[in-house]
Each structure stands twice: as structure tokens, then as C-alpha cells.
Design an enzyme around this catalytic site. Structure first.
Site, PDB file in Angstrom:
ATOM      1  N   LYS B  10       0.914  -1.198   0.287  1.00  0.00           N
ATOM      2  CA  LYS B  10      -0.752  -0.077  -0.159  1.00  0.00           C
ATOM      3  C   LYS B  10       0.874   1.401  -0.263  1.00  0.00           C
ATOM      4  O   LYS B  10       1.726   1.313   0.379  1.00  0.00           O
ATOM      5  CB  LYS B  10      -1.077  -0.235   1.297  1.00  0.00           C
ATOM      6  CG  LYS B  10      -1.874   1.508   1.223  1.00  0.00           C
ATOM      7  CD  LYS B  10      -2.663   0.809   2.735  1.00  0.00           C
ATOM      8  CE  LYS B  10      -3.680   2.450   2.706  1.00  0.00           C
ATOM      9  NZ  LYS B  10      -4.190   3.157   1.897  1.00  0.00           N
ATOM     10  N   LYS B  15       7.530   0.724   1.338  1.00  0.00           N
ATOM     11  CA  LYS B  15       8.349   0.361   0.582  1.00  0.00           C
ATOM     12  C   LYS B  15       9.223   0.683   0.413  1.00  0.00           C
ATOM     13  O   LYS B  15      11.049   0.532   0.223  1.00  0.00           O
ATOM     14  CB  LYS B  15       7.528  -0.010  -0.786  1.00  0.00           C
ATOM     15  CG  LYS B  15       6.259  -0.537  -0.491  1.00  0.00           C
ATOM     16  CD  LYS B  15       5.403  -0.479  -2.280  1.00  0.00           C
ATOM     17  CE  LYS B  15       4.847   1.100  -2.275  1.00  0.00           C
ATOM     18  NZ  LYS B  15       4.107   1.374  -1.417  1.00  0.00           N
ATOM     19  N   LYS B  41       8.012  10.239  -8.499  1.00  0.00           N
ATOM     20  CA  LYS B  41       8.275  11.010  -7.238  1.00  0.00           C
ATOM     21  C   LYS B  41       9.747  10.504  -6.749  1.00  0.00           C
ATOM     22  O   LYS B  41      10.142  11.758  -6.361  1.00  0.00           O
ATOM     23  CB  LYS B  41       7.624  10.872  -5.704  1.00  0.00           C
ATOM     24  CG  LYS B  41       7.130   9.791  -5.377  1.00  0.00           C
ATOM     25  CD  LYS B  41       6.479   9.807  -3.930  1.00  0.00           C
ATOM     26  CE  LYS B  41       6.456   8.719  -2.851  1.00  0.00           C
ATOM     27  NZ  LYS B  41       5.394   7.849  -3.944  1.00  0.00           N
ATOM     28  N   ASP B 126       0.523   2.343  -5.529  1.00  0.00           N
ATOM     29  CA  ASP B 126      -0.742   2.489  -6.256  1.00  0.00           C
ATOM     30  C   ASP B 126      -0.005   2.035  -7.759  1.00  0.00           C
ATOM     31  O   ASP B 126      -0.095   2.319  -8.557  1.00  0.00           O
ATOM     32  CB  ASP B 126      -1.472   2.853  -6.219  1.00  0.00           C
ATOM     33  CG  ASP B 126      -2.480   2.737  -4.874  1.00  0.00           C
ATOM     34  OD1 ASP B 126      -3.006   1.998  -4.330  1.00  0.00           O
ATOM     35  OD2 ASP B 126      -1.870   4.271  -4.093  1.00  0.00           O
TER      36      ASP B 126
END
Ligand SMILES: Nc1ncnc2c1ncn2[C@@H]1O[C@H](COP(=O)(O)OP(=O)(O)OP(=O)(O)O)[C@@H](O)[C@H]1O
Ligand code: SF4
Ligand SMILES: [Mg+2]
Lengths: 372, 263
Positions: B10, B15, B41, B126
Site C-alpha cells: 500500500k 516500501k 516522485k 498503487d
């Protein structure tokens, strides 16, 4: 913020890489090509290619295909194609739509496991040079063992030259090129006949791209016939890029067919300057021969891709150029070609044929020579 | 062939910090490591580069430059090779296409993803479109891991990721728990891992050190090598480098997920 480009912007529409990939697959004797994308993509050319015996079908991606992906559609069409057409060689060609959403053409092939070779071409129309579409198609053909490494390298260097030719004096030479219908055919024909009649010496060059030779050669033939009729044949030197031992299968076939027709009509080709796919470099060969033997000639007729001929050995001659690109007129005039004639819509008429087809300018020459 | 892994989970679950700490820990062990940031990003490698932001592949492509390996592959902590794909601002253009194009270029001009022992693809939370699974679809990922906490929503996301992976016929090599301090977390995630047919590889406690090191531009492995949390990342790194069995995950029903998190 506009995207910065290394090379200057070109605004007029130009040939598409997707279409270039389609024509390449045809030259590789592909039976059916599946365009993975929207139903209208490359419609005009897809239709024309059917004249040449290659079927083109589409996965018809729609709005929901863009959003949810087109894998299932591709599998379905691939299965249907195998059943319906029983092809010996299949091509799958990407489009902007399918490539942007990250479709993997190979996944569908793995799912279906056809027992004939499939050439997968991950291409879209967003490349600056449409030759990119040819290169990607050939890379894939090389990977599936359909062409040899040598042929691949040969093609690649030709394409590089083709791109350079367009950049120097062709469709990619300016930010915007105005289309033009060129000079009036009967005026140009009159002048050409006058020169021949007056015993001027001329070089009659066919430097055509692939199948366009079927119509461009008709003009060179008409020039030869007019000279013959006036008893001036010995003043005309004929050159043509009709080497039947070079190029992809279809190009070799076509070279032989055009050559046969010319010979049957009694036209002698003094110099073969390359293969039908060598139009970017055959002009250089022609120029060398002219430099060695024919510098004192008065005029030259150049059909096909006249802008691929270097001007060094031509600049003192009166040039008659015949192109099929309305956007080629301005660059040719700037190079110093005095007469530029456009055979409009030539390409479509050279698909699905295996004999020379009559050109407007050829017909004009023959007609005017009757009472000259 | 190097171990090529991707860590899914998520958004915001941890991560990138897990990826960079694992990368640093593996580099400590003498492995050659490459980290590929697949997030527009471009925050995957900062803590391996002492806070430095490197030019992204997409930025350079946009400039229309002739890109060479040294323009996009940068050496970070103990020689970890760092690559950031980059991409457009949120809401503009197509980041997924960016990943496809950049991966293609990287393969062409660099050996960073072949000539190495471990490649880590750090993907955003996502997987919004086809582009974000390009590394998997192009066969560049051979091990997938799922990172989750013991809360319902992160587990729900993890479960969905398992669905996605099994659709791509991609096996799952393990579940990692990044704790958010919820009650019973280790037990819940461990049970989740078991039920989907996988295993819990590590339980990373919530530790403010991760954030303070990150703020200064470091991994905890580099800035606080003797901390307990550094030890946890090292253990995880060992588990990742070890050979283990991998199966296609069997996602749970939503009802079962809710029940599980109620423990
Ligand atoms: N074990 C931990 N203890 C404390 N803070 C943590 C821990 N793991 C991650 N964090 C912090 O959580 C924040 C989000 O982590 P990170 O950016 O790694 O998440 P992510 O999953 O990569 O997010 P995204 O999906 O947006 O890419 C960071 O500030 C990070 O320092
Ligand atoms: S934009 Fe691309 S995909 Fe769409 S019709 Fe044109 S060439 Fe085809
Ligand atoms: Mg991240």
C-alpha cells in the site's frame, strides 16, 4: 511547459512509423497483420495493402480497451486470424494507444501459441523519423529468424541514409513545407521533347522507392520511346535502380518485373545503379557514373526520389524531376531542379500490380510527341 | 542471473525505506546491488546518496539529450547503483509510459540490471496502469515481495496485490511486516502470509530512527549501524538473498481479511 527537442520542430504531417512497419511486413511476405489498436488507425494504408495481398485486421480497441487493456481482444483476434486465413506468417503491430497503456504483444502470442512465425512489432506513430517503424519490424524479423543478420545490417544502413536524404532535401528538411502540384505537365513535356528533338544529350534516371517503380518507370520508358521515335536514341543514357538480386523478397520480384517490361518495350538500361530499396544510395552511384562519363550531357530526367541525387555532377544540366510528393516540389526547386512534375496519388496505383502502369506525365509525353 | 526483486505494498507503507535499507545491508555483505526507482516522485535512492537527488531518466529524455550510462546510473552507499526513472507531475501526462520507455533505454545503454547480484525495483504504492508492471511483464522481475502492516487497509491492499501477481502468473517470495504499532500485528501478518500460501520473512518494528536518518539523507544501515532496527534490516536482507520456495499466492476473501484483523 513545451517539451524541449534536440532537433527542430516539423509541423507538416509526415509518414507514420506504424504504416512503415506495415509496408515492411508486406515486403517480408507476411500474410496477415493484426493492428493492435483503435479501429481507424492507419485505415487508408491498411486498405491499400490488401491490394498487395496482405490482409490487415484490427483489434478495434475502444475507450474501455484503453482503460482496461486489450490483451483479451488481441488473443481473440489472433485466434480468429489463424482460423479464418490459415496464414503462414503473421505480424502484430502496435499503435500509439496500445503502446501507451503498456500492452505486451508477446503475452498474447504466448497464450495462443500459433505454430507459424509471428513478427511482433512494438511500434507507435510518435517517432520523428518513420524509418524507425521499419527498423523495429526488421529487428523483430531478425529475432524470429526470417531475415539474416547481413540483410538486417544492410537494411539498417540504407534506412539511415534514407533518413538523411529526407533531412537534407526532403520532407524533414524544413519546419513547414508548402504542398505544391508542381509545374504544368504539358509545358514540361514540350520542353523535354524540344531538347530531345534538337539532338541534346540526356540522362534518363529511374531512382524509385520500391513498388513506386511500376509507375515511375513508365516515364523513363516514355522518354526512351520519344527519343526512339525521333531517331535520337543514341543521345539518351538510361539508368535504373532495378538490381533484382538485392533487397527483401518483394523488392527483388518487383525489380525483375519492371525490368522485364522495359526490356520487352525495347528500352536498354545502360547502367543498373542499385536495388529497389537502394534509392537513398543509388543516386550517389548514378552521380559517380555521370562524373566519369557524361559530364557534357545537356539534360537529365530523374524519376522517383530525385532529391537523393547529389547535385555536384548535375548542376550544369537542365533537370526534369518527377516526384510523387507534393511537399517535395519546394525542396527540389531550391536544389536547382528546373522542372518539377508531381505524379499525384502515384503510390496507391502501384499496389497490387506486377506490370508497369501508365503515368500521366508519360502519357503526356507520348501524346505531344505524336505531332512533334 | 541476478536476483531481481520488486517490493509491493500500500502507498506510504514503507516500501522505499525498506528497499533502501535492504540495499545498504546487502552492500555491507559484499553484494553488488542496483536499485531502480520506478516512482515519478523519485525518492527511492536519496537515502543511499546522502540526500542527493540524481537526474531522472525521464528528465533527461525530456531534454532530448543523448543519454549515456553515466548520466543515469549513480554510485551510492558502498557502490549501490542508483537509478531513478522519474516522470511527470501528478495529474499530467502518462507516468506508466515513462516507465516502459525508461526501462527500454536502461536495458539498451547500461548493464546495471544484468551485471549485478541484486536488482531492487521500487514501485509506487498503487499499480495504477500497465506501465507500472512493465518490469514484471518484460521478465525483469523474478521475485516479488509484499510489504504490509497488520491493519485492515494495508492488508486489503496486500491481498489485492496478490490477486494482481497471480493474474500475471508471478510467484510471491514472501511477506514483510512493517509495523505501524497496531495490536497483535506480527501474529496477524504471519497468519495472513500462511493463509495466502507464503511466509512472513521479517517483522520490522516502528522506529523513529528510520525517519530521522531519512531526514538527514541516510539509511539506518549507514547512519545507525549498531541500532536494533539496523539488525532487523540485515536479517531481512539475508532472508531475501537466501534461496526459498515461492508459490503463486492465493488471495483471501474480504470477509476472511476482516475477520483476521479483528483478532
Ligand atoms: N519501520 C518504520 N519505522 C518508522 N517509520 C517508518 C518505517 N518504515 C517506513 N517509515 C516511514 O514511513 C514513511 C513512508 O515510507 P516510504 O516512503 O518508504 O513508503 P512507500 O511505501 O515507499 O510510499 P509510496 O507508496 O508513496 O512510495 C517514511 O517517512 C518512512 O521513513
Ligand atoms: S494516434 Fe496513433 S494509434 Fe491513434 S490513430 Fe493515430 S496512429 Fe493510430
Ligand atoms: Mg516509495
Amino acid at each position: 511547459m513545451p517539451v524541449k527537442q534536440k532537433e527542430p520542430l516539423i509541423m507538416h504531417p509526415r509518414p507514420s512509423s506504424i504504416v512503415a512497419a506495415l509496408y515492411t511486413l508486406r515486403d517480408l511476405d507476411t500474410d496477415v497483420v493484426i493492428l493492435h489498436g483503435p479501429p481507424g488507425c492507419s485505415f487508408k494504408h491498411a486498405r491499400l495493402l490488401e491490394e498487395d495481398g496482405m490482409r490487415v485486421v484490427t483489434t478495434s480497441l475502444d475507450e474501455s480497451g484503453f482503460v482496461f487493456g486489450g490483451h483479451d481482444a488481441l488473443v481473440e483476434v489472433l485466434e480468429k486470424v489463424i482460423k479464418r486465413f490459415n496464414p503462414k506468417r503473421i505480424g502484430i503491430v502496435g499503435t500509439c494507444a496500445s503502446m501507451i497503456i503498456g500492452e505486451e504483444l508477446h503475452e498474447a502470442v504466448m497464450d495462443v501459441q500459433p505454430d507459424v512465425p509471428v513478427i511482433e512489432v512494438e511500434v507507435h506513430a510518435g517517432y520523428r523519423d518513420n524509418t524507425k517503424g521499419v527498423i523495429i519490424a526488421l529487428e523483430s524479423a531478425l529475432a524470429s529468424g526470417i531475415i539474416s543478420e547481413t540483410e538486417f545490417e544492410r537494411q539498417k544502413s540504407l534506412l539511415k541514409e534514407a533518413t538523411m536524404v529526407e533531412k537534407r532535401h526532403g520532407a524533414a528538411s524544413k519546419e513547414y513545407l508548402e504542398p505544391s502540384r508542381g509545374d504544368l505537365k504539358y509545358k514540361v513535356a514540350e520542353r523535354l521533347i524540344e531538347l530531345i528533338k534538337n539532338g541534346k544529350k540526356g540522362i534518363n534516371i529511374l531512382n524509385a522507392k520500391k513498388e513506386t517503380a511500376f509507375m515511375f518507370a513508365d516515364i523513363n520508358l516514355a522518354v526512351a520511346q520519344v527519343a526512339e521515335k525521333m531517331g535520337k536514341s543514341s543521345n539518351i543514357i538510361n539508368m535504373a535502380n532495378l538490381d533484382e538480386k538485392l533487397g527483401l523478397p518483394k523488392n527483388r520480384r518487383n525489380a525483375r518485373e519492371v525490368k522485364d517490361d522495359l526490356e520487352k518495350a525495347g528500352m536498354r538500361i545502360h547502367h543498373v545503379i542499385g536495388g529497389l530499396d537502394e534509392y537513398p544510395i543509388a543516386g550517389i552511384t548514378a552521380s559517380q557514373i555521370i562524373g566519369e562519363k557524361y559530364t557534357d550531357f545537356d539534360f537529365a530526367v530523374i524519376t522517383g526520389v530525385p532529391h537523393a541525387l547529389p547535385m555536384d555532377n548535375l548542376k550544369d544540366m537542365e533537370l526534369f524531376s518527377i516526384t510523387n510528393g507534393p511537399r517535395q516540389v519546394v525542396p527540389l526547386k531550391e536544389m536547382g531542379h528546373k522542372h518539377v512534375v508531381v505524379e499525384i496519388d502515384l503510390h496507391p496505383k502501384t499496389l497490387g500490380v506486377n506490370h508497369i502502369v501508365e503515368s500521366e506525365f508519360g502519357a503526356t509525353l507520348r501524346e505531344l510527341a505524336k505531332d512533334a | 542471473m541476478p536476483k531481481q526483486i520488486a517490493i509491493y505494498g500500500k502507498g506510504g507503507i514503507g516500501k522505499s525505506s525498506t528497499a533502501s535499507n535492504v540495499a545498504a545491508a546487502c552492500a555491507d555483505e559484499g553484494y553488488r546491488v542496483t536499485i531502480i526507482g520506478c516512482d515519478p516522485k523519485s525518492d527511492s535512492s536519496i537515502t543511499l546518496l546522502r540526500g542527493r537527488r540524481i537526474p531522472t531518466i525521464m528528465d533527461l529524455m525530456r531534454e532530448g539529450e543523448d543519454i549515456k550510462e553515466e548520466d543515469i546510473v549513480f554510485s551510492g552507499y558502498k557502490g549501490v547503483k542508483c537509478v531513478e526513472i522519474g516522470g511527470p507531475e501528478p495529474g499530467i501526462g502518462c507516468a506508466g509510459r515513462g516507465i516502459i520507455v525508461a526501462i527500454g533505454l536502461l536495458r539498451k545503454i547500461s548493464t546495471a540490471i544484468e551485471d549485478t547480484d541484486l536488482v531492487i525495483y521500487d514501485v509506487p504504492g498503487d499499480i495504477v496502469c500497465g506501465g507500472f508492471v512493465a518490469p514484471v511483464k518484460k521478465g525483469l522481475v523474478n521475485e516479488a515481495y509484499v510489504l504490509t502492516s497488520g491493519e485492515y487497509m494495508p492488508l486489503y491492499a496486500a491481498n489485492n496485490i496478490c490477486k494482481g501477481l497471480s493474474r500475471l502468473e508471478m510467484t510471491l517470495n514472501g511477506v514483510i511486516c512493517n509495523s505501524r504499532g497496531a495490536p497483535n500485528e506480527e501474529k496477524i501478518v504471519s497468519e495472513f502470509a500462511k493463509e495466502i500460501g507464503s511466509q512472513l520473512l521479517a517483522f520490522i518494528p516502528k522506529d523513529v530512527l528510520v525517519q530521522t536518518c531519512e531526514r538527514d539523507g541516510f539509511s539506518v544501515i549507514e547512519k545507525a549501524p549498531d541500532s536494533a532496527i539496523a539488525g532487523v534490516y540485515r536479517k531481512l536482507a539475508k532472508a531475501i538473498m537466501a534461496e526459498k520456495s515461492a508459490k503463486i499466492a492465493v488471495p483471501l476473501s474480504d470477509a476472511r481479511l476482516r475477520e483476521l484483523t479483528r483478532i
